[in-house]
Design a protein around this motif. Structure first.
Motif: not given
Length: 123
Positions: A38-49
């Motif tokens: 997932x990626x929120x505005x202004x943030x890096x893409x992060x793993x969820x699972x």
């Protein structure tokens, strides 16, 4: 040709649930590690699972005990069941595939990506 197509995003109130789907082409479901990011505005893409070829799962701390990853080989579909949603879960969610199957929550090794689906959680 490898294709991943997400669906199921939408808007929900905090505490609610959503189930995301990722339709996969070809032999992706049986032959690769599949992951949700997932990626929120202004943030890096992060793993969820992650779910690996044998169905074993790994979750990020933020997703543990609230999110569940599963796959249906017959339907060639990956799922992300999200419960007890929080406003901080708001992001664009992506599914991804890694045929090398490094079982990592870092996005780098994933070669194939869907277009993303938006999830918005209001307080």
């Amino acid at each position: 040709q490898v294709q991943l197509v997400e669906s199921g995003g939408g808007s929900v109130q905090a505490g609610g649930s959503l189930r995301l789907s990722c339709a996969a082409s070809s032999y992706i479901i049986s032959s690769s590690c599949l992951a949700w990011f997932r990626q929120a505005p202004g943030k890096e893409r992060e793993g969820v699972g992650i779910i690996d070829i044998d169905g074993r799962t790994i979750y990020a701390h933020s997703a543990k005990d609230r999110f569940t990853i599963s796959k249906d080989k017959a339907k060639r579909t990956l799922y992300l069941q999200m419960d007890s949603l929080k406003p901080e879960d708001t992001a664009t969610y992506y599914c991804a595939a890694d045929f090398v199957c490094l079982r990592t929550l870092f996005p780098g090794p994933y070669s194939y990506w869907g277009q993303g689906t938006q999830v918005t959680v209001s307080s």
